[in-house]
Scaffold this active site. Structure first.
Site, PDB file in Angstrom:
ATOM      1  N   HIS A 216       0.803  -1.213   0.000  1.00  0.00           N
ATOM      2  CA  HIS A 216       0.000   0.000   0.000  1.00  0.00           C
ATOM      3  C   HIS A 216       0.845   1.276   0.000  1.00  0.00           C
ATOM      4  O   HIS A 216       0.674   2.110  -0.881  1.00  0.00           O
ATOM      5  CB  HIS A 216      -1.094   0.033   1.063  1.00  0.00           C
ATOM      6  N   TYR A 220       1.763   5.205  -2.633  1.00  0.00           N
ATOM      7  CA  TYR A 220       2.030   6.615  -2.320  1.00  0.00           C
ATOM      8  C   TYR A 220       3.460   7.006  -2.658  1.00  0.00           C
ATOM      9  O   TYR A 220       3.746   8.182  -2.866  1.00  0.00           O
ATOM     10  CB  TYR A 220       1.695   6.924  -0.855  1.00  0.00           C
ATOM     11  N   HIS A 367      -9.223   0.498 -11.361  1.00  0.00           N
ATOM     12  CA  HIS A 367      -8.829   1.471 -10.326  1.00  0.00           C
ATOM     13  C   HIS A 367      -7.362   1.855 -10.469  1.00  0.00           C
ATOM     14  O   HIS A 367      -7.003   3.022 -10.469  1.00  0.00           O
ATOM     15  CB  HIS A 367      -9.108   0.872  -8.943  1.00  0.00           C
ATOM     16  N   PHE A 368      -6.499   0.852 -10.618  1.00  0.00           N
ATOM     17  CA  PHE A 368      -5.090   1.267 -10.596  1.00  0.00           C
ATOM     18  C   PHE A 368      -4.604   1.773 -11.950  1.00  0.00           C
ATOM     19  O   PHE A 368      -3.558   2.412 -12.014  1.00  0.00           O
ATOM     20  CB  PHE A 368      -4.168   0.232  -9.933  1.00  0.00           C
ATOM     21  N   HIS A 369      -5.375   1.525 -13.012  1.00  0.00           N
ATOM     22  CA  HIS A 369      -4.980   2.214 -14.247  1.00  0.00           C
ATOM     23  C   HIS A 369      -5.408   3.686 -14.212  1.00  0.00           C
ATOM     24  O   HIS A 369      -4.790   4.518 -14.869  1.00  0.00           O
ATOM     25  CB  HIS A 369      -5.497   1.475 -15.481  1.00  0.00           C
ATOM     26  N   ARG A 432     -10.100 -10.446 -12.458  1.00  0.00           N
ATOM     27  CA  ARG A 432      -8.795  -9.925 -12.880  1.00  0.00           C
ATOM     28  C   ARG A 432      -7.824 -11.092 -12.961  1.00  0.00           C
ATOM     29  O   ARG A 432      -8.126 -12.200 -12.540  1.00  0.00           O
ATOM     30  CB  ARG A 432      -8.299  -8.852 -11.908  1.00  0.00           C
ATOM     31  N   ARG A 433      -6.656 -10.863 -13.517  1.00  0.00           N
ATOM     32  CA  ARG A 433      -5.594 -11.868 -13.622  1.00  0.00           C
ATOM     33  C   ARG A 433      -6.096 -13.158 -14.266  1.00  0.00           C
ATOM     34  O   ARG A 433      -5.755 -14.251 -13.823  1.00  0.00           O
ATOM     35  CB  ARG A 433      -5.051 -12.233 -12.243  1.00  0.00           C
TER      36      ARG A 433
HETATM   37 FE1  HAS Z   1      -5.679   2.002  -4.512  1.00  0.00          FE
HETATM   38  C1  HAS Z   1      -5.923  -1.428  -4.880  1.00  0.00           C
HETATM   39  C2  HAS Z   1      -7.824   1.897  -1.845  1.00  0.00           C
HETATM   40  C3  HAS Z   1      -5.257   5.407  -3.993  1.00  0.00           C
HETATM   41  C4  HAS Z   1      -2.986   1.984  -6.652  1.00  0.00           C
HETATM   42  N1  HAS Z   1      -4.664   0.548  -5.578  1.00  0.00           N
HETATM   43  C5  HAS Z   1      -4.929  -0.793  -5.602  1.00  0.00           C
HETATM   44  C6  HAS Z   1      -3.987  -1.456  -6.469  1.00  0.00           C
HETATM   45  C7  HAS Z   1      -3.130  -0.484  -6.936  1.00  0.00           C
HETATM   46  C8  HAS Z   1      -3.578   0.769  -6.376  1.00  0.00           C
HETATM   47  C9  HAS Z   1      -1.940  -0.696  -7.845  1.00  0.00           C
HETATM   48  O1  HAS Z   1      -8.986  -0.246   0.007  1.00  0.00           O
HETATM   49  C10 HAS Z   1      -3.999  -2.941  -6.817  1.00  0.00           C
HETATM   50  C11 HAS Z   1      -3.040  -3.760  -6.044  1.00  0.00           C
HETATM   51  C12 HAS Z   1      -3.133  -5.200  -6.497  1.00  0.00           C
HETATM   52  O2  HAS Z   1      -2.487  -5.544  -7.513  1.00  0.00           O
HETATM   53  O3  HAS Z   1      -3.868  -5.975  -5.882  1.00  0.00           O
HETATM   54  N2  HAS Z   1      -6.451   3.387  -3.198  1.00  0.00           N
HETATM   55  C13 HAS Z   1      -7.310   3.136  -2.199  1.00  0.00           C
HETATM   56  C14 HAS Z   1      -7.628   4.375  -1.491  1.00  0.00           C
HETATM   57  C15 HAS Z   1      -6.908   5.370  -2.114  1.00  0.00           C
HETATM   58  C16 HAS Z   1      -6.156   4.731  -3.169  1.00  0.00           C
HETATM   59  C17 HAS Z   1      -8.548   4.541  -0.322  1.00  0.00           C
HETATM   60  N3  HAS Z   1      -4.402   3.416  -5.210  1.00  0.00           N
HETATM   61  C18 HAS Z   1      -4.394   4.755  -4.870  1.00  0.00           C
HETATM   62  C19 HAS Z   1      -3.319   5.429  -5.571  1.00  0.00           C
HETATM   63  C20 HAS Z   1      -2.681   4.461  -6.320  1.00  0.00           C
HETATM   64  C21 HAS Z   1      -3.369   3.209  -6.078  1.00  0.00           C
HETATM   65  C22 HAS Z   1      -3.000   6.898  -5.447  1.00  0.00           C
HETATM   66  C23 HAS Z   1      -1.504   4.556  -7.223  1.00  0.00           C
HETATM   67  C24 HAS Z   1      -0.815   5.626  -7.485  1.00  0.00           C
HETATM   68  N4  HAS Z   1      -6.704   0.514  -3.579  1.00  0.00           N
HETATM   69  C25 HAS Z   1      -7.490   0.685  -2.483  1.00  0.00           C
HETATM   70  C26 HAS Z   1      -7.967  -0.637  -2.035  1.00  0.00           C
HETATM   71  C27 HAS Z   1      -7.423  -1.583  -2.891  1.00  0.00           C
HETATM   72  C28 HAS Z   1      -6.637  -0.830  -3.850  1.00  0.00           C
HETATM   73  C29 HAS Z   1      -8.838  -0.947  -0.894  1.00  0.00           C
HETATM   74  C30 HAS Z   1      -7.602  -3.105  -2.821  1.00  0.00           C
HETATM   75  C31 HAS Z   1      -8.696  -3.564  -3.678  1.00  0.00           C
HETATM   76  C32 HAS Z   1      -8.818  -5.066  -3.669  1.00  0.00           C
HETATM   77  O4  HAS Z   1      -9.845  -5.568  -3.206  1.00  0.00           O
HETATM   78  O5  HAS Z   1      -7.899  -5.772  -4.127  1.00  0.00           O
HETATM   79  C33 HAS Z   1      -6.886   6.846  -1.697  1.00  0.00           C
HETATM   80  O6  HAS Z   1      -5.558   7.253  -1.470  1.00  0.00           O
HETATM   81  C34 HAS Z   1      -7.541   7.757  -2.687  1.00  0.00           C
HETATM   82  C35 HAS Z   1      -7.690   9.177  -2.147  1.00  0.00           C
HETATM   83  C36 HAS Z   1      -7.882  10.170  -3.248  1.00  0.00           C
HETATM   84  C37 HAS Z   1      -8.856  11.087  -3.319  1.00  0.00           C
HETATM   85  C38 HAS Z   1      -8.911  12.020  -4.513  1.00  0.00           C
HETATM   86  C39 HAS Z   1      -8.451  13.442  -4.207  1.00  0.00           C
HETATM   87  C40 HAS Z   1      -8.397  14.253  -5.464  1.00  0.00           C
HETATM   88  C41 HAS Z   1      -7.392  15.079  -5.840  1.00  0.00           C
HETATM   89  C42 HAS Z   1      -7.465  15.767  -7.188  1.00  0.00           C
HETATM   90  C43 HAS Z   1      -7.911  17.211  -7.105  1.00  0.00           C
HETATM   91  C44 HAS Z   1      -8.178  17.742  -8.478  1.00  0.00           C
HETATM   92  C45 HAS Z   1      -8.025  19.009  -8.880  1.00  0.00           C
HETATM   93  C46 HAS Z   1      -8.314  19.343 -10.288  1.00  0.00           C
HETATM   94  C47 HAS Z   1      -7.587  20.103  -7.982  1.00  0.00           C
HETATM   95  C48 HAS Z   1      -9.880  11.224  -2.262  1.00  0.00           C
HETATM   96  C49 HAS Z   1      -6.203  15.339  -4.975  1.00  0.00           C
HETATM   97  C50 HAS Z   1      -9.712  19.922 -10.445  1.00  0.00           C
HETATM   98  C51 HAS Z   1     -10.284  19.477 -11.726  1.00  0.00           C
HETATM   99  C52 HAS Z   1     -11.582  19.465 -12.103  1.00  0.00           C
HETATM  100  C53 HAS Z   1     -11.946  19.102 -13.493  1.00  0.00           C
HETATM  101  C54 HAS Z   1     -12.732  19.738 -11.213  1.00  0.00           C
HETATM  102 CU    CU Z   2      -3.886   0.072  -0.800  1.00  0.00          CU
END
Ligand code: HAS
Ligand code: CU
Length: 542
Positions: A216, A220, A367-369, A432-433
């Site tokens: 995890h 980050y 999700h991760f793409h 998947r996989r």
């Molecule tokens: Fe994830 C699985 C939960 C973030 C990558 N994640 C994965 C896997 C990868 C991955 C590679 O809880 C698969 C691993 C595998 O092979 O099994 N993930 C989260 C959560 C977040 C999260 C809670 N993941 C990421 C990020 C990744 C990433 C970042 C890569 C860089 N993820 C999971 C969970 C799994 C998971 C479970 C397991 C699933 C399973 O069952 O296998 C959080 O960090 C996300 C928080 C982000 C936000 C968004 C904030 C928005 C921002 C943009 C602002 C935009 C602006 C522009 C200012 C709340 C900062 C304005 C524009 C306009 C047009 C309005």
């Molecule tokens: Cu995670």
């Protein structure tokens, strides 16, 4: 920037680009195989190229790109590296490179078809695990060089706040160093002895727990360098200011605290971990969302302040004033926009009940793409469009900028089609996989076909975009007109504000991080060791 340090960063970028070239081709092949448009030659296996794709994109491309970027950022703001540090950095580079080449050879020989998460009881050749260990130990040399540079800078500038981007680089590496303890432990103590045959069995639950302790925070480690660009570089590109230096520092520190004790959100469906501990780690997962929400807030503020200063009126009039035709802004901006639904998907994954629906389906791949493949990758594209010419003494001409915009937009379209189809068919249970399955022509399973065709369409667009990207990178490295491209570093809106000293008191933050880790992991790990079922022998299916 002096030649020696430019060369160090560029060496990392060349490897990163090679990795994304080969890994990207494999990605395209996967979408074509899954949609049954092609069959692979008998010398290649679907799961073998899936492993190579994952390792090359998620481990090699990211790690090399990140180190290239971190060195450049640190040198830009604190001055050139001393000979000793540069030597450490090169030792690290060569260890990582040897590890990468070795790992890829073993995978291509069909000796490590274990996917990038190398879950036991799938077993690879010992050299695969040794290759992984080499990559990680290599990063320790690079981390040493950067952290030492920061310490030396602070000694020479007593009482001053460190440059924000250097602080962020150090925070990213602190996170990395704490996180890799888990993967080093499982690789060295479990996988290597088991694959060599010194022990017959492996404790599967323990290996997966140690892996996700690392897995995890690994995401980050990819995200934070993108956040460095969002907080520090994008404001300068748009001609604006950093909203708040202290807020940015606090966000990075919160990532150190909360990104590690949360690995169980990848193991919610695994037996052998009691639900109380899963619950606690899910709560901590929701805590790690906060620094991303802070980031969203700060970025909107930076954009709005800049747009209004240019005369934007009304609720959204400022949006029009942003430099949409500058790829250095547009590419990372599109990454931010995609992170809104991508992050929401992460929150769905982390929610226990909903995880039952999506776990092990291709939704997670979607999700991760969106997160790493779109948000982070687009930001890295944006960085490389000014950093490569900066390091090579060339310029991104208007015409190249136009092509770069075309490339980034094509990437977004391809990724939205592919990841969208993955999300939707994941909800229909598409695993998947898995190469191809229709579960004996079950009606739900046959409905996946159309989505898989869409994935192949998206994958093809991505591949075209990738070829354009690599062409542009070669051009910017060797052929673009000579000149001086700027390395943009933003300034804070109100420079007179000093961040509270506690923010730079690493002992406090690292101390709290370890306290949280011990709290979240000690009892479940003791439990997993003491009450483990008999260990497993290894399996090699392909
Ligand atoms: Fe994830 C699985 C939960 C973030 C990558 N994640 C994965 C896997 C990868 C991955 C590679 O809880 C698969 C691993 C595998 O092979 O099994 N993930 C989260 C959560 C977040 C999260 C809670 N993941 C990421 C990020 C990744 C990433 C970042 C890569 C860089 N993820 C999971 C969970 C799994 C998971 C479970 C397991 C699933 C399973 O069952 O296998 C959080 O960090 C996300 C928080 C982000 C936000 C968004 C904030 C928005 C921002 C943009 C602002 C935009 C602006 C522009 C200012 C709340 C900062 C304005 C524009 C306009 C047009 C309005
Ligand atoms: Cu995670």
């Amino acid at each position: 920037m002096n030649k020696l340090d430019s060369r160090l960063s560029m060496a990392h970028f060349y490897i990163a680009f090679t990795a994304i070239a080969i890994g990207g081709l494999f990605g395209l092949l996967q979408t074509l195989v899954r949609s049954e448009m092609i069959t692979l030659p008998s010398s290649l296996n679907y799961y073998q190229i899936l492993t190579a794709h994952g390792v090359l994109m998620a481990i090699v491309f990211t790690t090399f790109f990140i180190f290239g970027f971190l060195y450049a950022s640190v040198v830009r703001t604190t001055g050139e590296l001393s000979c000793g540090k540069r030597r450490a950095a090169w030792i690290g580079f060569w260890m990582m490179t040897v590890g990468m080449v070795l790992g890829v050879i073993i995978i291509m020989l069909g000796e490590a078809t274990v996917l990038y998460t190398f879950y036991a009881p799938l077993e690879a050749h010992p050299l695969f695990y040794i290759a992984l260990a080499l990559i990680i130990v290599g990063t320790y040399f690079g981390s040493f060089a950067i952290i030492k540079q920061y310490n030396d800078w602070r000694k020479q500038h007593k009482g001053e706040k460190s440059p924000l981007i250097v602080f962020m680089a150090v925070a990213t590496l602190v996170l990395w160093l704490i996180a890799t303890i888990g993967v080093v432990a499982t690789v060295v103590l479990q996988f290597i002895p088991w694959s060599i045959g010194w022990v017959d069995e492996i404790n599967i639950a323990l290996s997966r727990t140690l892996f996700w302790y690392f897995g995890h925070p690994l995401v980050y480690f990819w995200l934070l360098p993108a956040y460095m660009a969002w907080y520090v570089i994008v404001p300068k590109i748009i001609g604006g200011k950093i909203f708040s230096d202290s807020l940015a520092r606090l966000a990075f520190l919160l990532f150190i605290l909360f990104s590690i004790p949360v690995g169980f959100h990848h193991q919610l469906l695994e037996p052998g971990i009691s639900h109380e501990w899963k619950f606690i780690q899910v709560v901590l997962t929701f805590a790690v969302i906060i620094p991303s929400l802070m980031t969203a807030f700060a970025l909107f503020a930076t954009f709005e302040m800049r747009g209004r200063s240019l005369g934007g009126k009304g609720l959204f009039g400022w949006v029009k004033k942003l430099p949409w035709k500058d790829v250095r802004f547009l590419a990372p901006f599109m990454g931010m926009a995609i992170f809104i639904p991508a992050g929401a998907g992460g929150i769905i994954n982390a929610s226990n009940q909903m995880n039952q629906v999506v776990h092990n389906t291709i939704w997670v791949t979607g999700h991760f793409h969106l997160t790493i493949g779109a948000t982070v990758a687009l930001t890295f594209f944006g960085i490389s469009y000014w950093l490569i010419p900066h390091l090579k003494g060339r310029v991104l001409t208007k015409q190249l900028n136009g092509l770069a915009i075309y490339q980034s937009v094509l990437w977004v379209v391809g990724m939205l089609i592919m990841s969208g189809a993955m999300h939707f068919s994941g909800l229909l249970g598409n695993p998947r996989r898995t190469q191809v399955t229709t579960y004996f022509d079950h009606s739900v399973a046959t409905s996946w076909g159309a989505y898989e065709t869409a994935m192949a369409v998206g994958g093809s667009l991505l591949f075209i975009s990738l070829i354009l990207y690599l062409t542009l990178m070669i051009n910017l490295s060797f052929f673009a007109p000579k000149g001086q491209e700027e390395f943009p570093i933003g300034e804070e809106a109100d420079e007179s504000i000093q961040p509270p000293a506690i923010l730079e008191n690493w002992k406090v933050w690292i101390g709290i991080a370890f306290a949280l880790i011990l709290f979240a992991y000690t009892i479940p790990i003791i439990d997993i060791i003491q009450n483990a079922p008999p260990g497993s022998k290894g399996f090699k299916f392909w």
